[in-house]
Scaffold this active site. Structure first.
Site, PDB file in Angstrom:
ATOM      1  N   GLU A 129      -4.130  22.002 -50.669  1.00  0.00           N
ATOM      2  CA  GLU A 129      -3.629  22.189 -49.314  1.00  0.00           C
ATOM      3  C   GLU A 129      -4.361  23.324 -48.601  1.00  0.00           C
ATOM      4  O   GLU A 129      -4.772  23.189 -47.460  1.00  0.00           O
ATOM      5  CB  GLU A 129      -2.123  22.466 -49.301  1.00  0.00           C
ATOM      6  CG  GLU A 129      -1.647  22.545 -47.857  1.00  0.00           C
ATOM      7  CD  GLU A 129      -0.171  22.795 -47.695  1.00  0.00           C
ATOM      8  OE1 GLU A 129       0.476  23.297 -48.623  1.00  0.00           O
ATOM      9  OE2 GLU A 129       0.328  22.501 -46.590  1.00  0.00           O
ATOM     10  N   ASP A 156      -0.582  20.717 -54.185  1.00  0.00           N
ATOM     11  CA  ASP A 156       0.148  21.442 -53.140  1.00  0.00           C
ATOM     12  C   ASP A 156       0.827  22.634 -53.807  1.00  0.00           C
ATOM     13  O   ASP A 156       1.738  22.461 -54.619  1.00  0.00           O
ATOM     14  CB  ASP A 156       1.202  20.533 -52.479  1.00  0.00           C
ATOM     15  CG  ASP A 156       1.733  21.142 -51.192  1.00  0.00           C
ATOM     16  OD1 ASP A 156       1.469  22.333 -50.938  1.00  0.00           O
ATOM     17  OD2 ASP A 156       2.430  20.427 -50.442  1.00  0.00           O
ATOM     18  N   ILE A 210       2.791  25.057 -52.606  1.00  0.00           N
ATOM     19  CA  ILE A 210       4.226  25.073 -52.265  1.00  0.00           C
ATOM     20  C   ILE A 210       4.468  23.891 -51.335  1.00  0.00           C
ATOM     21  O   ILE A 210       4.004  23.889 -50.188  1.00  0.00           O
ATOM     22  CB  ILE A 210       4.669  26.348 -51.514  1.00  0.00           C
ATOM     23  CG1 ILE A 210       4.234  27.622 -52.233  1.00  0.00           C
ATOM     24  CG2 ILE A 210       6.194  26.338 -51.340  1.00  0.00           C
ATOM     25  CD1 ILE A 210       4.614  28.908 -51.485  1.00  0.00           C
ATOM     26  N   ASP A 211       5.172  22.915 -51.828  1.00  0.00           N
ATOM     27  CA  ASP A 211       5.620  21.851 -50.928  1.00  0.00           C
ATOM     28  C   ASP A 211       7.058  22.197 -50.542  1.00  0.00           C
ATOM     29  O   ASP A 211       7.922  22.351 -51.405  1.00  0.00           O
ATOM     30  CB  ASP A 211       5.554  20.479 -51.597  1.00  0.00           C
ATOM     31  CG  ASP A 211       5.888  19.391 -50.581  1.00  0.00           C
ATOM     32  OD1 ASP A 211       5.195  19.327 -49.558  1.00  0.00           O
ATOM     33  OD2 ASP A 211       6.859  18.658 -50.793  1.00  0.00           O
ATOM     34  N   THR A 239       7.192  24.571 -47.697  1.00  0.00           N
ATOM     35  CA  THR A 239       6.857  25.946 -47.281  1.00  0.00           C
ATOM     36  C   THR A 239       7.879  26.502 -46.290  1.00  0.00           C
ATOM     37  O   THR A 239       8.244  27.679 -46.369  1.00  0.00           O
ATOM     38  CB  THR A 239       5.463  25.974 -46.613  1.00  0.00           C
ATOM     39  OG1 THR A 239       4.604  25.114 -47.333  1.00  0.00           O
ATOM     40  CG2 THR A 239       4.872  27.364 -46.609  1.00  0.00           C
ATOM     41  N   ASP A 270       1.033  16.334 -50.397  1.00  0.00           N
ATOM     42  CA  ASP A 270       2.500  16.306 -50.359  1.00  0.00           C
ATOM     43  C   ASP A 270       3.072  15.158 -51.195  1.00  0.00           C
ATOM     44  O   ASP A 270       4.215  15.231 -51.648  1.00  0.00           O
ATOM     45  CB  ASP A 270       3.006  16.102 -48.915  1.00  0.00           C
ATOM     46  CG  ASP A 270       2.614  17.235 -47.980  1.00  0.00           C
ATOM     47  OD1 ASP A 270       2.667  18.391 -48.400  1.00  0.00           O
ATOM     48  OD2 ASP A 270       2.251  16.944 -46.817  1.00  0.00           O
TER      49      ASP A 270
HETATM   50  C1  IPD Z   1       5.811  19.518 -45.809  1.00  0.00           C
HETATM   51  C2  IPD Z   1       7.027  18.992 -46.558  1.00  0.00           C
HETATM   52  C3  IPD Z   1       7.972  18.273 -45.631  1.00  0.00           C
HETATM   53  C4  IPD Z   1       7.284  17.161 -44.874  1.00  0.00           C
HETATM   54  C5  IPD Z   1       6.068  17.702 -44.120  1.00  0.00           C
HETATM   55  C6  IPD Z   1       5.126  18.403 -45.081  1.00  0.00           C
HETATM   56  P1  IPD Z   1       4.497  21.656 -46.785  1.00  0.00           P
HETATM   57  O1  IPD Z   1       4.870  20.060 -46.711  1.00  0.00           O
HETATM   58  O2  IPD Z   1       6.634  18.116 -47.572  1.00  0.00           O
HETATM   59  O3  IPD Z   1       9.058  17.686 -46.325  1.00  0.00           O
HETATM   60  O4  IPD Z   1       8.190  16.591 -43.962  1.00  0.00           O
HETATM   61  O5  IPD Z   1       5.405  16.605 -43.509  1.00  0.00           O
HETATM   62  O6  IPD Z   1       4.040  18.937 -44.337  1.00  0.00           O
HETATM   63  O7  IPD Z   1       3.898  22.001 -45.461  1.00  0.00           O
HETATM   64  O8  IPD Z   1       5.747  22.361 -47.051  1.00  0.00           O
HETATM   65  O9  IPD Z   1       3.513  21.714 -47.927  1.00  0.00           O
END
Ligand code: IPD
Length: 264
Positions: A69, A86, A88-89, A91, A214
């Protein structure tokens, strides 16, 4: 249960990287947070986790490439194998002190996703799967839910963040889904949403505008738990289109039809 060397590498990297993540979560207010764009935060925690993951995965498989990411695409000498990471998914949850976030690591081989690890460190939930070997939460084998009726099902989804595209199409999809299913949840981590589908906690999940890191690991989890995951056309161009629909074999096609009807 005998676990492959590959999964041991991925799970070991996730556990190691999670240590700094949990520490940083404990003192969230002191984190140095910079803004990459509206609602798209990058924290020092994120970068630390990504660095540890990269080091650990590289140590174990020096030639593999990466898609990360934060770091983007990093080509390896071995063009067939690529980690999709990723750090931190979830974030936004992390930065708000909401404990629903995870580390997500997938391995893509010859263009096919073959292994996935989604680790939620606060609950110590290690979701892992390898092609042909099943999906697990810690030591427990996972199976997608058996629900047959849309009206009994609970779905997870993602709401486009402020500043991102897709608000109008999402609202149309939401309108259709709300009329047809029992409930909809926005947990804030796509990787965990997919892990929840694999675990039968949610009956389905859909989202558009999502990035490969993600969803890559979660896709393996759902498939290995007996579920279906496709793009909005019912095809396999998930990472390219950023569109994803997941569900069990009774609900996946009806969900695709509902999404189609939202855009008819
Ligand atoms: C997000 C999360 C979120 C999703 C967003 C993503 P991040 O990833 O997975 O649930 O709805 O589209 O961008 O930015 O926390 O790695």
């Amino acid at each position: 249960m005998v676990r492959s060397a590959l999964l041991n590498v991925m799970m070991g990297a996730a556990r190691k990287a999670a240590r700094s993540l949990v520490r940083d979560y404990g003192e969230i207010e002191n984190l140095q947070v910079s803004r990459k764009g509206p609602s798209d935060f990058v924290s020092s925690a994120d970068l630390k986790v990504e660095k540890t993951l990269r080091q650990e995965l590289k140590k174990a498989r020096p030639a593999y490439g990466f898609l990360m990411e934060e770091g983007g695409e990093i080509a390896g000498d071995d063009k067939s194998n690529r980690w999709i990471v990723d750090p931190i998914d979830g974030t936004t949850n992390f930065l708000h002190g909401i404990p629903n976030f995870c580390i997500s690591i997938a391995l893509e081989r010859e263009g096919e996703l073959i292994a996935g690890v989604v680790y939620q460190p606060l609950g110590d939930e290690m979701f892992h799967a390898e092609k042909g070997a099943g999906a697990f939460l810690n030591e427990r084998r996972l199976r997608v839910s058996a629900r047959r009726k849309l009206e009994d099902s609970v779905l997870a989804t993602g709401i486009p963040f402020h500043g991102r595209d897709g608000h109008e199409p999402f609202l149309r999809e939401l309108g259709v889904m709300m009329k047809n299913v029992a409930g909809i949840r926005r947990f804030g981590s796509a990787a965990l949403d997919l892990a929840y589908v694999a675990a039968g906690r949610c009956d389905g999940y859909w989202e558009a505008g999502i990035k490969p890191w993600d969803i890559a690991a979660g896709i393996v989890l759902v498939r290995e738990a007996g579920g279906y995951v496709t793009d909005y056309e019912g095809g396999n161009k998930l990472l390219e289109t950023g569109e994803i629909v997941a569900g069990n074999d009774h609900l996946h096609q009806p969900l695709l039809r509902l999404i189609k009807s939202a855009h008819a």
